[in-house]
Design a protein around this motif. Structure first.
Motif, PDB file in Angstrom:
ATOM      1  N   ALA A  74     -28.903 -48.161  24.639  1.00 51.15           N
ATOM      2  CA  ALA A  74     -27.928 -48.493  23.597  1.00 51.15           C
ATOM      3  C   ALA A  74     -26.679 -47.625  23.717  1.00 51.15           C
ATOM      4  O   ALA A  74     -25.557 -48.099  23.473  1.00 51.15           O
ATOM      5  CB  ALA A  74     -28.564 -48.326  22.216  1.00 51.15           C
ATOM      6  N   LYS A  75     -26.878 -46.385  24.085  1.00 49.84           N
ATOM      7  CA  LYS A  75     -25.736 -45.487  24.284  1.00 49.84           C
ATOM      8  C   LYS A  75     -24.826 -46.011  25.394  1.00 49.84           C
ATOM      9  O   LYS A  75     -23.600 -46.053  25.249  1.00 49.84           O
ATOM     10  CB  LYS A  75     -26.247 -44.092  24.622  1.00 49.84           C
ATOM     11  CG  LYS A  75     -25.155 -43.073  24.909  1.00 49.84           C
ATOM     12  CD  LYS A  75     -25.783 -41.727  25.285  1.00 49.84           C
ATOM     13  CE  LYS A  75     -24.717 -40.717  25.661  1.00 49.84           C
ATOM     14  NZ  LYS A  75     -25.314 -39.439  26.107  1.00 49.84           N
ATOM     15  N   GLU A  76     -25.425 -46.431  26.515  1.00 49.25           N
ATOM     16  CA  GLU A  76     -24.640 -46.971  27.623  1.00 49.25           C
ATOM     17  C   GLU A  76     -23.896 -48.245  27.202  1.00 49.25           C
ATOM     18  O   GLU A  76     -22.741 -48.461  27.590  1.00 49.25           O
ATOM     19  CB  GLU A  76     -25.566 -47.273  28.803  1.00 49.25           C
ATOM     20  CG  GLU A  76     -26.170 -46.037  29.449  1.00 49.25           C
ATOM     21  CD  GLU A  76     -27.279 -46.390  30.432  1.00 49.25           C
ATOM     22  OE1 GLU A  76     -27.485 -47.601  30.689  1.00 49.25           O
ATOM     23  OE2 GLU A  76     -27.935 -45.469  30.935  1.00 49.25           O
ATOM     24  N   MET A  77     -24.557 -49.082  26.414  1.00 48.87           N
ATOM     25  CA  MET A  77     -23.928 -50.330  25.989  1.00 48.87           C
ATOM     26  C   MET A  77     -22.756 -50.088  25.048  1.00 48.87           C
ATOM     27  O   MET A  77     -21.724 -50.751  25.135  1.00 48.87           O
ATOM     28  CB  MET A  77     -24.967 -51.231  25.314  1.00 48.87           C
ATOM     29  CG  MET A  77     -26.004 -51.770  26.268  1.00 48.87           C
ATOM     30  SD  MET A  77     -27.322 -52.651  25.409  1.00 48.87           S
ATOM     31  CE  MET A  77     -28.495 -52.867  26.764  1.00 48.87           C
ATOM     32  N   ARG A  78     -22.911 -49.135  24.136  1.00 42.85           N
ATOM     33  CA  ARG A  78     -21.790 -48.823  23.243  1.00 42.85           C
ATOM     34  C   ARG A  78     -20.607 -48.289  24.041  1.00 42.85           C
ATOM     35  O   ARG A  78     -19.451 -48.684  23.803  1.00 42.85           O
ATOM     36  CB  ARG A  78     -22.214 -47.802  22.184  1.00 42.85           C
ATOM     37  CG  ARG A  78     -21.199 -47.661  21.043  1.00 42.85           C
ATOM     38  CD  ARG A  78     -21.393 -46.374  20.279  1.00 42.85           C
ATOM     39  NE  ARG A  78     -21.002 -45.227  21.077  1.00 42.85           N
ATOM     40  CZ  ARG A  78     -19.752 -44.793  21.218  1.00 42.85           C
ATOM     41  NH1 ARG A  78     -18.746 -45.430  20.624  1.00 42.85           N
ATOM     42  NH2 ARG A  78     -19.482 -43.733  21.955  1.00 42.85           N
ATOM     43  N   GLU A  79     -20.878 -47.390  24.990  1.00 45.37           N
ATOM     44  CA  GLU A  79     -19.803 -46.834  25.810  1.00 45.37           C
ATOM     45  C   GLU A  79     -19.129 -47.913  26.646  1.00 45.37           C
ATOM     46  O   GLU A  79     -17.905 -47.914  26.817  1.00 45.37           O
ATOM     47  CB  GLU A  79     -20.358 -45.717  26.698  1.00 45.37           C
ATOM     48  CG  GLU A  79     -20.786 -44.469  25.928  1.00 45.37           C
ATOM     49  CD  GLU A  79     -21.478 -43.443  26.807  1.00 45.37           C
ATOM     50  OE1 GLU A  79     -21.800 -43.779  27.979  1.00 45.37           O
ATOM     51  OE2 GLU A  79     -21.695 -42.311  26.338  1.00 45.37           O
TER      52      GLU A  79
END
Length: 437
Positions: free
Chosen positions: A149-154
């Motif tokens: 999820a962190k990668e997707m938000r970034e």
């Protein structure tokens, strides 16, 4: 030649699937956030990175570098450069993950030429990625959800900086907000209530900026249950009610918020209000749907088994053990009837814990032990905050004076303590969790 010892730092980097460029980017960003102006340009060369992760260092790095590393990982630097703990699983090569990461890198770099807009294909892929993660949440280790999820938000934010098309900007705000909402849920499940609260508020802000009320309502519900888990049930009621006032919500969204409001009233000891909210959570709907809770679903939805599990907990809070037992059995039956690919072991385990607590209220120790069989099956990485709170309530019931001479009660209590100690939040150093009831 003897191979250099592997470090905990190397294990953590591999688990995050970071290349050198990824590590260096996070290191540089952390230095900017943490250090004084004179030291903010601190970087790590690739050769230095290789020495750190391979264990080829004779002394620790300089003080500023140590501070940045501790800030990045939340672990003291001596432990980072030491060997990994024996009970920490070593990262295994996963061909599917490798292909997925390569595909993501290629897709990102192929779209770099677009200046004023991004490809609709890239936007569709981001939207699909977040939806897939939401739907696979119940079968995925929570720390993996957090990283993805962190990668997707970034990625959504990086693409938002590249496009000037208003429709794409809005879609990317929604995607980033959905990823942020999943980050909040994962942080809560891992025991970080403060982090979950910040991330939920960020998700709500994304929803506000995108004019997407279902996301604002979902984030509001998350903030409400964080509030009562933090010992602020009155705030939980207020936030849940505010979230229910948003327009454009479907039946699933309204049932979720009503169930959360009922739990908050249960913590307050307001039996009449809790009962009204329970009734609202199970009332027939109008057939309305929305683009988040229904169309995306998964962790954004609120399945019947999850609703029943939540309501069983509320019944325990208001002292209705008989009803709690009936609803917990219903939750177990509903969860077990789902296909294995979508079955939540957390719901099965949580309903089993509630069933055990209800049976203890009528002095059925053997029945409680039988109900706990469902909880023991939950793997370590899936033992989230809500389940641990339910387990703590059962542990409290077993400590009652009426069981002081019962060998089975003592054995179950010790097993619950071990179950909790081995959970993901405890392994990651989370503080004491709220005890329901």
């Amino acid at each position: 030649m003897r191979e250099a010892p592997q470090t905990l730092l190397k294990i953590l980097v591999d688990q995050r699937r970071w290349r050198y460029v990824d590590f260096e980017r996070h290191f540089r960003r952390s230095a900017t956030e943490l250090l004084d102006a004179g030291a903010r340009n601190l970087t790590v060369s690739e050769s230095q990175y290789r020495r750190w992760t391979a264990g080829r260092v004779q002394t620790l790095p300089g003080p500023d570098a140590c501070r940045v590393l501790e800030y990045m990982f939340g672990i003291d630097v001596a432990t980072l450069f030491g060997p990994p703990p024996s009970d920490l699983p070593a990262p295994a090569f996963n061909l599917e993950d490798e292909i997925d990461m390569t595909a993501r890198d290629a897709q990102s770099e192929a779209g770099a030429a677009a200046a004023a807009s991004i490809s609709d294909i890239a936007l569709d892929q981001l939207r699909d990625d977040v939806a897939t993660l939401a739907r696979e949440y119940v079968t995925t280790p929570t720390y993996v959800v957090f990283q993805k999820a962190k990668e997707m938000r970034e990625s959504a934010e990086a693409n938002r900086e590249r496009t000037q098309v208003p429709a794409q900007q809005q879609e990317l705000l929604i995607v980033a907000g959905q990823a942020c909402a999943l980050l909040a849920t994962a942080a809560f499940d891992l025991g970080s209530l403060d982090g979950a609260r910040r991330l939920s508020r960020s998700a709500a802000l994304y929803g506000e900026a995108a004019r997407f009320d279902p996301l604002r309502a979902f984030a509001g519900g998350t903030l409400a249950y964080i509030a009562y888990f933090s010992g602020r049930p009155a705030e939980g009621v207020r936030v849940a009610r505010a979230a229910r006032a948003f327009t454009g919500l479907g039946d699933v969204a309204r049932r979720r918020l009503a169930a959360i409001e009922a739990r908050a009233f249960g913590h307050l000891g307001d039996i009449a209000s809790a009962q009204r909210a329970l009734d609202a959570s199970t009332a027939d709907g109008s057939g309305r749907r929305d683009d988040l809770h229904d169309e995306v679903g998964g962790e954004f939805g609120f399945s019947p088994d999850r609703l029943a599990m939540s309501n069983a907990s509320t019944c325990l809070l208001i002292g209705d053990g008989d009803r709690a037992e009936r609803i917990a059995v219903q939750a177990l039956d509903l969860a077990r009837s789902r296909p294995s690919a979508t079955r939540s072991v957390r719901v099965v385990g949580g309903a089993g814990a509630d069933l055990a607590a209800a049976r203890l209220l009528r002095d059925d120790l053997d029945g409680a032990a039988q109900a706990l069989e469902a909880m023991w099956l939950v793997p370590k990485e899936q033992r989230a905050t809500g389940l641990l709170a339910r387990a703590a309530r059962v542990r409290s019931g077993l400590s009652s004076s009426r069981y002081s001479q019962a060998v089975l009660a003592a054995e179950l209590g010790e097993r619950i303590e071990d179950f909790t100690r081995q959970s993901a939040p405890r392994q990651l150093g989370a503080g004491p969790l709220a005890i329901e009831g």
